[in-house]
Scaffold this motif. Sequence first.
Motif, PDB file in Angstrom:
ATOM      1  N   GLN A  39       4.488   1.198  -2.575  1.00 19.81           N
ATOM      2  CA  GLN A  39       5.009   2.474  -3.063  1.00 19.81           C
ATOM      3  C   GLN A  39       6.100   2.196  -4.072  1.00 19.81           C
ATOM      4  O   GLN A  39       7.128   1.599  -3.747  1.00 19.81           O
ATOM      5  CB  GLN A  39       5.553   3.319  -1.915  1.00 19.81           C
ATOM      6  CG  GLN A  39       5.953   4.719  -2.352  1.00 19.81           C
ATOM      7  CD  GLN A  39       6.195   5.646  -1.178  1.00 19.81           C
ATOM      8  OE1 GLN A  39       6.403   5.215  -0.043  1.00 19.81           O
ATOM      9  NE2 GLN A  39       6.153   6.946  -1.428  1.00 19.81           N
ATOM     10  N   ALA A  40       5.860   2.646  -5.291  1.00 12.69           N
ATOM     11  CA  ALA A  40       6.841   2.520  -6.366  1.00 12.69           C
ATOM     12  C   ALA A  40       7.730   3.761  -6.388  1.00 12.69           C
ATOM     13  O   ALA A  40       7.324   4.825  -5.893  1.00 12.69           O
ATOM     14  CB  ALA A  40       6.131   2.351  -7.700  1.00 12.69           C
ATOM     15  N   PRO A  41       8.905   3.662  -6.953  1.00 14.08           N
ATOM     16  CA  PRO A  41       9.809   4.821  -7.001  1.00 14.08           C
ATOM     17  C   PRO A  41       9.156   6.021  -7.663  1.00 14.08           C
ATOM     18  O   PRO A  41       8.573   5.902  -8.748  1.00 14.08           O
ATOM     19  CB  PRO A  41      10.991   4.301  -7.823  1.00 14.08           C
ATOM     20  CG  PRO A  41      10.973   2.833  -7.617  1.00 14.08           C
ATOM     21  CD  PRO A  41       9.533   2.453  -7.512  1.00 14.08           C
ATOM     22  N   GLY A  42       9.217   7.155  -6.997  1.00 13.26           N
ATOM     23  CA  GLY A  42       8.667   8.383  -7.558  1.00 13.26           C
ATOM     24  C   GLY A  42       7.163   8.497  -7.482  1.00 13.26           C
ATOM     25  O   GLY A  42       6.590   9.459  -8.007  1.00 13.26           O
ATOM     26  N   THR A  91       6.041  -3.692  -9.422  1.00 11.62           N
ATOM     27  CA  THR A  91       7.299  -3.434  -8.721  1.00 11.62           C
ATOM     28  C   THR A  91       7.137  -2.281  -7.742  1.00 11.62           C
ATOM     29  O   THR A  91       6.697  -1.194  -8.119  1.00 11.62           O
ATOM     30  CB  THR A  91       8.419  -3.113  -9.727  1.00 11.62           C
ATOM     31  OG1 THR A  91       8.671  -4.267 -10.535  1.00 11.62           O
ATOM     32  CG2 THR A  91       9.696  -2.704  -9.013  1.00 11.62           C
ATOM     33  N   ALA A  92       7.472  -2.529  -6.480  1.00  7.56           N
ATOM     34  CA  ALA A  92       7.299  -1.525  -5.428  1.00  7.56           C
ATOM     35  C   ALA A  92       7.808  -2.092  -4.111  1.00  7.56           C
ATOM     36  O   ALA A  92       8.096  -3.287  -4.008  1.00  7.56           O
ATOM     37  CB  ALA A  92       5.828  -1.141  -5.287  1.00  7.56           C
ATOM     38  N   VAL A  93       7.873  -1.220  -3.132  1.00 10.01           N
ATOM     39  CA  VAL A  93       8.041  -1.675  -1.755  1.00 10.01           C
ATOM     40  C   VAL A  93       6.642  -1.901  -1.196  1.00 10.01           C
ATOM     41  O   VAL A  93       5.786  -1.016  -1.281  1.00 10.01           O
ATOM     42  CB  VAL A  93       8.802  -0.648  -0.902  1.00 10.01           C
ATOM     43  CG1 VAL A  93       8.892  -1.128   0.544  1.00 10.01           C
ATOM     44  CG2 VAL A  93      10.194  -0.412  -1.482  1.00 10.01           C
ATOM     45  N   TYR A  94       6.425  -3.083  -0.643  1.00  5.84           N
ATOM     46  CA  TYR A  94       5.113  -3.444  -0.121  1.00  5.84           C
ATOM     47  C   TYR A  94       5.135  -3.336   1.396  1.00  5.84           C
ATOM     48  O   TYR A  94       6.044  -3.868   2.058  1.00  5.84           O
ATOM     49  CB  TYR A  94       4.740  -4.856  -0.555  1.00  5.84           C
ATOM     50  CG  TYR A  94       4.276  -4.911  -1.991  1.00  5.84           C
ATOM     51  CD1 TYR A  94       5.179  -4.732  -3.038  1.00  5.84           C
ATOM     52  CD2 TYR A  94       2.942  -5.121  -2.309  1.00  5.84           C
ATOM     53  CE1 TYR A  94       4.762  -4.759  -4.355  1.00  5.84           C
ATOM     54  CE2 TYR A  94       2.504  -5.152  -3.627  1.00  5.84           C
ATOM     55  CZ  TYR A  94       3.426  -4.972  -4.641  1.00  5.84           C
ATOM     56  OH  TYR A  94       2.995  -4.998  -5.955  1.00  5.84           O
TER      57      TYR A  94
END
Length: 119
Positions: A39-42, A91-94
């Motif tokens: 999940q990437a920002p926004g 770039t994201a939270v994995y």
Amino acid sequence: QVQLVESGGGLVQAGGSLTLSCAASGRTFSGYYMGWFRQAPGKEREFVASINRNGDRTWYADSVRGRFTISRDIAKNTVYLQMNSLKPEDTAVYYCAARSTTANKYEFWGQGTQVTVSS
């Protein structure tokens, strides 16, 4: 219940590599399909890759196919995501997730690990 703990995230330059790990505990690890999401920002959370119980079948999002590799080590109760040729858009939270064979959605989730790719 299955507990999942991700590790291995960090900051890397574009073109670099990272390997994420997801350690599972609780119920029999080998009984679950495992997946990676991000999940990437926004943005909404999206599917990245998954692997079946035996580890002999894998699935990938088009955006990562050919660059990422999912694998699992049943003896170590761990699933991995090898990420090569990283791009800033990775770039994201994995997140690591698990689902049983009878479930139609992922039931258990880790807390996530941040991956940041600089240009």
